[in-house]
Design a protein around this motif. Structure first.
Motif, PDB file in Angstrom:
ATOM      1  N   VAL A  10      -6.365   1.565  -7.322  1.00 52.76           N
ATOM      2  CA  VAL A  10      -6.366   2.914  -6.770  1.00 52.76           C
ATOM      3  C   VAL A  10      -7.662   3.055  -5.986  1.00 52.76           C
ATOM      4  O   VAL A  10      -8.746   2.806  -6.521  1.00 52.76           O
ATOM      5  CB  VAL A  10      -6.301   3.974  -7.890  1.00 52.76           C
ATOM      6  N   SER A  11      -7.543   3.411  -4.723  1.00 53.90           N
ATOM      7  CA  SER A  11      -8.751   3.613  -3.922  1.00 53.90           C
ATOM      8  C   SER A  11      -9.058   5.098  -3.823  1.00 53.90           C
ATOM      9  O   SER A  11      -8.169   5.949  -3.921  1.00 53.90           O
ATOM     10  CB  SER A  11      -8.590   2.991  -2.533  1.00 53.90           C
ATOM     11  N   CYS A  12     -10.329   5.385  -3.662  1.00 51.29           N
ATOM     12  CA  CYS A  12     -10.766   6.765  -3.465  1.00 51.29           C
ATOM     13  C   CYS A  12     -12.023   6.744  -2.613  1.00 51.29           C
ATOM     14  O   CYS A  12     -12.639   5.695  -2.425  1.00 51.29           O
ATOM     15  CB  CYS A  12     -11.027   7.457  -4.805  1.00 51.29           C
TER      16      CYS A  12
ATOM     17  N   ASN B 140      -0.125  10.445   0.225  1.00 52.55           N
ATOM     18  CA  ASN B 140       0.782  11.541   0.602  1.00 52.55           C
ATOM     19  C   ASN B 140       2.241  11.091   0.713  1.00 52.55           C
ATOM     20  O   ASN B 140       3.053  11.778   1.312  1.00 52.55           O
ATOM     21  CB  ASN B 140       0.330  12.169   1.918  1.00 52.55           C
ATOM     22  N   CYS B 141       2.569   9.946   0.107  1.00 51.68           N
ATOM     23  CA  CYS B 141       3.963   9.499   0.167  1.00 51.68           C
ATOM     24  C   CYS B 141       4.854  10.527  -0.517  1.00 51.68           C
ATOM     25  O   CYS B 141       4.445  11.207  -1.455  1.00 51.68           O
ATOM     26  CB  CYS B 141       4.137   8.120  -0.452  1.00 51.68           C
ATOM     27  N   ASP B 142       6.050  10.629  -0.029  1.00 49.41           N
ATOM     28  CA  ASP B 142       7.015  11.579  -0.578  1.00 49.41           C
ATOM     29  C   ASP B 142       7.400  11.144  -1.985  1.00 49.41           C
ATOM     30  O   ASP B 142       7.484   9.949  -2.279  1.00 49.41           O
ATOM     31  CB  ASP B 142       8.253  11.617   0.329  1.00 49.41           C
ATOM     32  N   ILE B 143       7.654  12.098  -2.842  1.00 51.00           N
ATOM     33  CA  ILE B 143       8.043  11.808  -4.223  1.00 51.00           C
ATOM     34  C   ILE B 143       9.295  10.936  -4.270  1.00 51.00           C
ATOM     35  O   ILE B 143       9.488  10.149  -5.198  1.00 51.00           O
ATOM     36  CB  ILE B 143       8.226  13.112  -5.040  1.00 51.00           C
TER      37      ILE B 143
ATOM     38  N   ILE C  31      -2.760   2.098  -4.352  1.00 51.49           N
ATOM     39  CA  ILE C  31      -2.523   3.521  -4.081  1.00 51.49           C
ATOM     40  C   ILE C  31      -3.746   3.995  -3.319  1.00 51.49           C
ATOM     41  O   ILE C  31      -4.864   4.011  -3.853  1.00 51.49           O
ATOM     42  CB  ILE C  31      -2.304   4.316  -5.385  1.00 51.49           C
ATOM     43  N   LYS C  32      -3.537   4.350  -2.079  1.00 50.11           N
ATOM     44  CA  LYS C  32      -4.624   4.601  -1.139  1.00 50.11           C
ATOM     45  C   LYS C  32      -5.121   6.047  -1.197  1.00 50.11           C
ATOM     46  O   LYS C  32      -4.341   6.986  -1.102  1.00 50.11           O
ATOM     47  CB  LYS C  32      -4.126   4.276   0.271  1.00 50.11           C
TER      48      LYS C  32
ATOM     49  N   ILE D  78       0.836  -1.196   0.000  1.00 51.54           N
ATOM     50  CA  ILE D  78       0.000   0.000   0.000  1.00 51.54           C
ATOM     51  C   ILE D  78       0.869   1.243   0.000  1.00 51.54           C
ATOM     52  O   ILE D  78       1.714   1.421   0.870  1.00 51.54           O
ATOM     53  CB  ILE D  78      -0.951   0.006   1.214  1.00 51.54           C
ATOM     54  N   LEU D  79       0.645   2.070  -1.020  1.00 52.30           N
ATOM     55  CA  LEU D  79       1.294   3.381  -1.087  1.00 52.30           C
ATOM     56  C   LEU D  79       0.279   4.425  -0.648  1.00 52.30           C
ATOM     57  O   LEU D  79      -0.809   4.504  -1.222  1.00 52.30           O
ATOM     58  CB  LEU D  79       1.737   3.703  -2.517  1.00 52.30           C
ATOM     59  N   ASN D  80       0.622   5.183   0.361  1.00 56.65           N
ATOM     60  CA  ASN D  80      -0.269   6.250   0.795  1.00 56.65           C
ATOM     61  C   ASN D  80      -0.243   7.387  -0.207  1.00 56.65           C
ATOM     62  O   ASN D  80       0.795   7.663  -0.828  1.00 56.65           O
ATOM     63  CB  ASN D  80       0.131   6.758   2.178  1.00 56.65           C
TER      64      ASN D  80
END
Length: 133
Positions: free
Chosen positions: A112-114, A39-42, A76-77, A35-37
């Motif tokens: 991709v979640s939304c 707001n993960c940093d670039i 991608i959360k 899981i990638l949040n």
């Protein structure tokens, strides 16, 4: 919460044609997903140098390890919780299935979640890369 047709989802995952957008996704239904949040940093979306070696981010290594025992799944959360102009930082993953110079495993599925998509939209360039189910 929107009812997810799991048979429909399974068919999309099996086809693996493009990343899947799902609203109000309970992430706990997927075992061993990376899981990638939103707001993960670039920097987490690029490789890095260790001496002269160019290495992938840690989550990518975990994804490769997962692929040896099961179908790798990258989530991608809550993408739409990012401002529209920041959502494109995931385009390389979504469009080319790679991160920097490292290709995702060919059998990798991307979700991709939304949530509350009417209030918090997804940018058109990102949305065009997704199958919204």
């Amino acid at each position: 919460m929107k009812k997810i047709d799991t048979n429909y989802l399974k068919e999309y995952l099996k086809a693996n044609i493009c990343p899947i957008l799902i609203e109000d996704l309970p992430l706990d239904i997927f075992d061993k997903a990376i899981i990638l949040n939103n707001n993960c940093d670039i920097n987490e979306l690029n490789g890095y140098y260790d001496g002269i070696d160019f290495l992938p981010p840690n989550w990518y290594k975990e994804l490769l390890e997962t692929s040896t025992t099961t179908m790798p799944l990258l989530i991608i959360k809550n993408l739409n919780q990012l401002p529209v102009n920041e959502q494109s930082k995931f385009n390389e993953i979504l469009k080319y299935r790679k991160i920097s110079t490292f290709k995702l495993p060919s059998e990798c599925r991307i979700i991709v979640s939304c949530n509350d998509i009417n209030k918090y939209p997804i940018s058109e360039d990102v949305y065009s890369l997704l199958a919204h189910i």
